[in-house]
Design a protein around this motif. Structure first.
Motif, short mmCIF file in Angstrom:
data_model
loop_
_atom_site.label_atom_id
_atom_site.label_comp_id
_atom_site.label_asym_id
_atom_site.label_seq_id
_atom_site.Cartn_x
_atom_site.Cartn_y
_atom_site.Cartn_z
N THR A 49 0.84 -1.20 0.00
CA THR A 49 0.00 0.00 0.00
C THR A 49 0.87 1.25 0.00
OG1 THR A 49 -1.70 -1.14 1.30
CG2 THR A 49 -1.77 1.26 1.29
N LEU A 72 -3.89 0.31 -3.18
CA LEU A 72 -3.61 -1.04 -2.70
C LEU A 72 -3.24 -1.94 -3.87
CD1 LEU A 72 -5.66 0.29 -0.61
CD2 LEU A 72 -6.27 -2.04 0.02
N GLY A 77 -3.17 -4.18 1.77
CA GLY A 77 -4.16 -3.68 2.69
C GLY A 77 -3.69 -3.76 4.12
N VAL A 93 -14.54 4.35 -2.92
CA VAL A 93 -13.72 3.58 -3.86
C VAL A 93 -13.74 4.25 -5.23
CG1 VAL A 93 -13.34 1.32 -4.92
CG2 VAL A 93 -14.23 1.47 -2.59
N ALA A 98 -12.31 -4.12 -3.36
CA ALA A 98 -11.74 -4.27 -2.03
C ALA A 98 -12.71 -5.03 -1.13
CB ALA A 98 -11.42 -2.91 -1.41
N LEU A 125 -9.16 -3.87 5.69
CA LEU A 125 -9.37 -3.53 4.28
C LEU A 125 -8.30 -4.22 3.45
CD1 LEU A 125 -11.07 -1.63 2.36
CD2 LEU A 125 -9.19 0.01 2.59
N TRP A 126 -8.72 -5.03 2.48
CA TRP A 126 -7.79 -5.79 1.65
C TRP A 126 -8.24 -5.75 0.19
CZ3 TRP A 126 -3.37 -7.32 3.80
CH2 TRP A 126 -3.34 -7.49 5.19
N ASN A 127 -7.27 -5.70 -0.69
CA ASN A 127 -7.52 -5.83 -2.12
C ASN A 127 -7.38 -7.30 -2.48
OD1 ASN A 127 -7.64 -5.80 -4.89
ND2 ASN A 127 -5.85 -4.48 -5.19
N CYS A 133 -6.21 -1.22 -6.53
CA CYS A 133 -7.42 -0.61 -6.00
C CYS A 133 -7.08 0.78 -5.47
CB CYS A 133 -7.99 -1.48 -4.89
SG CYS A 133 -9.50 -0.82 -4.12
#
Length: 269
Positions: A49, A72, A77, A93, A98, A125-127, A133
């Motif tokens: 990130t 990301l 994330g 977004v 995500a 929060l993760w891609n 992202c």
């Protein structure tokens, strides 16, 4: 819909460094052209990130919020994004996908998704996609009020929030409000403001609210204090309290921006 995000990269050595970046005592403009790779920050507790930190509390300027544009990589994330237990988060977004978890609830976000996360909430929060992202992130310490309860988490999409036309605008100026303006639990709002070509703010707004305005699409001439400034996709405007502002949308398509403002609380004395 299109949603601007910092372009990154780095211009070649044949480019002249002139730009439309401005910093004054009343406002700042950070144009997309200067949101490049070498001005990003890496954040503790985040992997894969990087972040453009576009606004932060500054004494004597805008003091209530910080605004990031967070990029990301795939599988990038954080499982513990927020270091300040009193901070609330608002996410929007701009591109990519995500996975947002708030408590035990998983939300799959896409371009145009909006999320409010109250202070003290456990979130991640993760891609999980295969493409980069990009997410706009507003951070603000929550200010309590008498007989005001804590807001609940909210996840929605801008297509589920109809534009509310402003009075006497003929629909050329409308606002998508993600929070009910009469809900005093919220001490800030983040909205999308929409103008059709030729639409305008027909007076110089001069008020106590601080602003962060990230242009999502379109172009306009924007009045900031005493200056008319040309703005377009990806440009960020940062206004202290009482900075006069107005705009006139230009071009053939809509002019839209993501707007932060602090509201609904007494002024500390």
């Amino acid at each position: 819909m299109s949603y601007a995000f910092p372009p990154g990269g780095l211009p070649g050595q044949d480019q002249h460094p002139d730009s439309s970046a401005i910093f004054t005592q009343a406002y700042a403009v950070i144009p997309a052209s200067v949101q490049r790779d070498i001005v990003t920050s890496f954040l503790p507790g985040w992997v894969g990130t990087r972040a453009w930190i576009l606004a932060r509390p500054l004494s004597g300027f805008a003091e209530t919020f910080a605004q990031y544009a967070v990029e990301l990589d795939p599988e990038g994330g954080s499982g513990d994004p927020e270091p300040d237990i009193d901070a609330q988060a608002i996410l929007f977004v701009a591109r990519g996908q995500a996975h947002l978890t708030i408590g035990q609830d998983l939300h799959k976000l896409r371009p145009g998704s909006f999320a409010y996360i109250p202070p003290g909430a456990r979130w991640s929060l993760w891609n999980r996609g295969e493409e980069t992202c990009g997410i706009h992130w507003v951070r603000k310490r929550f200010v309590s009020g008498a007989d005001v309860t804590m807001p609940e988490a909210l996840v929605t999409h801008e297509t589920d929030v109809p534009p509310a036309p402003m009075p006497h605008s003929g629909g050329k100026w409308a606002t998508q409000r993600f929070f009910d303006p009469l809900d005093l639990r919220y001490d800030c709002h983040v909205n999308i403001v929409n103008f059709q070509p030729g639409g305008r703010i027909p007076f110089a707004e001069t008020h106590v609210m601080e602003h962060g305005l990230y242009v999502l699409e379109g172009t306009a001439e924007y009045l900031l204090n005493r200056d008319w400034v040309s703005v377009g996709p990806g440009d960020f405007m940062w206004l202290r309290a009482f900075c006069p502002q107005a705009c006139i949308a230009t071009g053939d398509g809509p002019f839209r921006y993501l707007l932060y403002k602090d509201v609904n609380r007494h002024v500390p004395l």
